[in-house]
Design an enzyme around this catalytic site. Structure first.
Site, PDB file in Angstrom:
ATOM      1  N   SER A 220       9.790 -16.722 -24.845  1.00  0.00           N
ATOM      2  CA  SER A 220       9.408 -15.768 -25.879  1.00  0.00           C
ATOM      3  C   SER A 220       7.925 -15.929 -26.198  1.00  0.00           C
ATOM      4  O   SER A 220       7.480 -17.023 -26.508  1.00  0.00           O
ATOM      5  CB  SER A 220      10.233 -16.001 -27.151  1.00  0.00           C
ATOM      6  N   GLY A 222       6.396 -14.079 -28.646  1.00  0.00           N
ATOM      7  CA  GLY A 222       6.191 -13.414 -29.928  1.00  0.00           C
ATOM      8  C   GLY A 222       6.004 -11.920 -29.759  1.00  0.00           C
ATOM      9  O   GLY A 222       6.716 -11.265 -28.992  1.00  0.00           O
ATOM     10  N   ALA A 223       5.017 -11.380 -30.453  1.00  0.00           N
ATOM     11  CA  ALA A 223       4.772  -9.941 -30.408  1.00  0.00           C
ATOM     12  C   ALA A 223       4.309  -9.468 -29.041  1.00  0.00           C
ATOM     13  O   ALA A 223       4.337  -8.262 -28.749  1.00  0.00           O
ATOM     14  CB  ALA A 223       3.723  -9.574 -31.463  1.00  0.00           C
ATOM     15  N   GLY A 225       5.730 -10.173 -26.103  1.00  0.00           N
ATOM     16  CA  GLY A 225       6.820  -9.875 -25.192  1.00  0.00           C
ATOM     17  C   GLY A 225       7.550 -11.120 -24.738  1.00  0.00           C
ATOM     18  O   GLY A 225       7.494 -12.169 -25.382  1.00  0.00           O
ATOM     19  N   GLY A 251      14.649 -14.966 -31.838  1.00  0.00           N
ATOM     20  CA  GLY A 251      14.744 -15.624 -30.541  1.00  0.00           C
ATOM     21  C   GLY A 251      16.174 -15.916 -30.150  1.00  0.00           C
ATOM     22  O   GLY A 251      16.545 -15.844 -28.963  1.00  0.00           O
ATOM     23  N   ASP A 252      17.007 -16.241 -31.130  1.00  0.00           N
ATOM     24  CA  ASP A 252      18.419 -16.511 -30.872  1.00  0.00           C
ATOM     25  C   ASP A 252      19.138 -15.230 -30.467  1.00  0.00           C
ATOM     26  O   ASP A 252      19.994 -15.236 -29.576  1.00  0.00           O
ATOM     27  CB  ASP A 252      19.078 -17.124 -32.110  1.00  0.00           C
TER      28      ASP A 252
END
Length: 315
Positions: A220, A222-223, A225, A251-252
Site C-alpha cells: 500500500s 497510501g494516496a 496507489g 489497508g485491512d
C-alpha cells in the site's frame, strides 16, 4: 472461507469532533465502537462481502466478551482463546477535514500457554480455509518468531498465508515463505533499511523482500496507489477518491478484497484497490459492502510509473 489471526485485538472507539482542542472538554458529534485489530478488520470486510470468515484472537475480560458479541453481530465466527489479561480499547478522534488522532493501548501480556493455545486454535481450523490472514503487531509475551512458527505450521497443514505485520516479526517470518505479505510504504522502507522516494523505489524494495522469502508483495502506497509484485509480473493500481473520511482499516479492507478475489494477479489487485478506496470514504473503521465498491474508478496496469514521487516519501 478466510481465517484471520489477530494476536492483539481491540475494541475501537471512534469520536467525530467539530475540532480538536488540547486541554478542552470536547463534545463529539458522533461516536461508535467497533471490533478492532487488523485481522479482525479483514474478517469484517470479508463478512461484509458475504463470505464466511473465522476470527482467531485472544479474548479476555469484559472487553473481550463485548468484542466476541460484536463479531457475532457482524456475521463473524469468533474463535476466542481465553486469556488472563483484558482485551485493549483504542480511541480515534476524527476532525472534520479527516485528520485522525489515535491512542492505541498496549494490550495484555500473553503467557506461553496462551501463545501455544493460539497456534493450536489456528491449526484446528486451518483445514477448511482458502486463506489464513495473520495481521497486526505482536502483544507483549509473544516473541518476534511467533508469526514464523504460525506460517510454518500453517504451510505444513496445506494452507496459504497472508501476513500483514512489520519490524522484527516480518523479518523473522520471511524465512518461512509467506504466500503474500502486505506492507505499507513505511514498513517497506523499514524492512529494507532505506528511504523510499518514488514508486520505483517501492518496487525495488518489494522485489528485495521477495528475494528474502515472500512469494508475493501487496504494498500500500497510501494516496498514490498499490503495488503487487509476484513471480508472474508487477502491477500498479490506483483509484479516484472523492472525499477521505477515515483511513482506519483501509489497508485491512484492501487485503480482504485481494484475498476474496483469489489473492493473485491483476484482478485481485483491482479488488484490493476498490476495497481500500471505498473504506476511506466511510466513517471510523466501517468496512465496505459490495454496494460501496466502484470498480470503474480503479485503474490497474503493468506499466509502472517508476519515477512518480510518493506523496509522503519515507524517511
Amino acid at each position: 472461507m478466510i481465517l484471520t489471526v489477530t494476536p492483539n485485538p481491540s475494541l475501537d472507539r471512534t469520536y467525530e469532533l467539530p475540532e480538536l482542542t488540547r486541554g478542552a472538554v470536547l463534545r463529539a458529534t458522533d461516536d461508535r465502537v467497533d471490533p478492532g485489530g487488523k485481522g479482525i478488520n479483514v474478517s469484517r470486510a470479508v463478512a461484509a462481502a458475504g463470505h464466511r470468515t473465522i476470527a482467531v484472537a485472544p479474548l479476555g475480560g469484559p472487553e473481550g466478551a463485548l468484542l466476541a458479541r460484536l463479531l457475532g453481530e457482524h456475521g463473524i465466527e469468533a474463535a476466542g482463546v481465553p486469556i488472563v489479561g483484558s482485551t485493549r480499547i483504542n480511541v480515534t478522534l476524527v476532525e472534520p477535514d479527516g485528520t485522525l488522532t489515535k491512542v492505541n493501548a498496549v494490550g495484555p501480556e500473553i503467557t506461553a500457554a496462551e501463545a501455544e493455545a493460539l497456534l493450536d486454535a489456528v491449526q484446528t481450523r486451518s483445514m477448511a480455509t482458502d486463506w489464513i490472514a495473520c495481521c497486526g503487531s505482536l502483544p507483549r509475551g509473544l516473541p518476534p518468531q511467533w508469526y514464523a512458527e504460525l506460517v510454518a505450521r500453517s504451510h505444513r497443514a496445506g494452507a496459504r498465508i497472508a501476513l500483514d505485520t512489520s519490524g522484527a516479526a516480518l523479518t523473522a517470518a520471511l524465512r518461512e515463505r509467506p504466500d503474500v505479505i502486505k506492507p505499507n510504504a513505511e514498513e517497506l522502507a523499514q524492512a529494507v533499511g532505506r528511504p523510499l522516494a518514488t514508486v520505483g523505489d517501492a518496487v525495488k524494495a518489494a522485489e528485495e523482500l521477495r528475494e528474502r522469502g515472500a512469494r508475493s508483495v501487496l504494498a500500500s502506497l497510501g494516496a498514490d496507489g498499490q503495488l503487487l509484485v509476484d513471480g508472474a509480473d508487477t502491477y500498479f493500481g490506483s483509484a479516484r477518491v472523492e472525499t477521505v473520511r477515515s483511513n482506519v482499516g483501509a489497508g485491512d479492507a484492501s487485503l480482504a478484497g485481494f484475498l476474496a478475489a483469489g489473492g493473485r494477479g491483476q484482478a485481485a489487485l483491482a479488488a484490493a484497490v476498490a476495497h481500500g478506496a471505498a473504506a476511506v470514504q466511510l466513517p471510523g473503521s466501517v468496512m465496505p459492502t459490495p454496494a460501496d465498491l466502484d470498480l470503474s474508478a480503479v485503474t490497474t496496469t503493468t506499466e509502472i510509473p517508476l519515477d512518480q514521487p510518493l506523496t509522503e516519501p519515507t524517511s
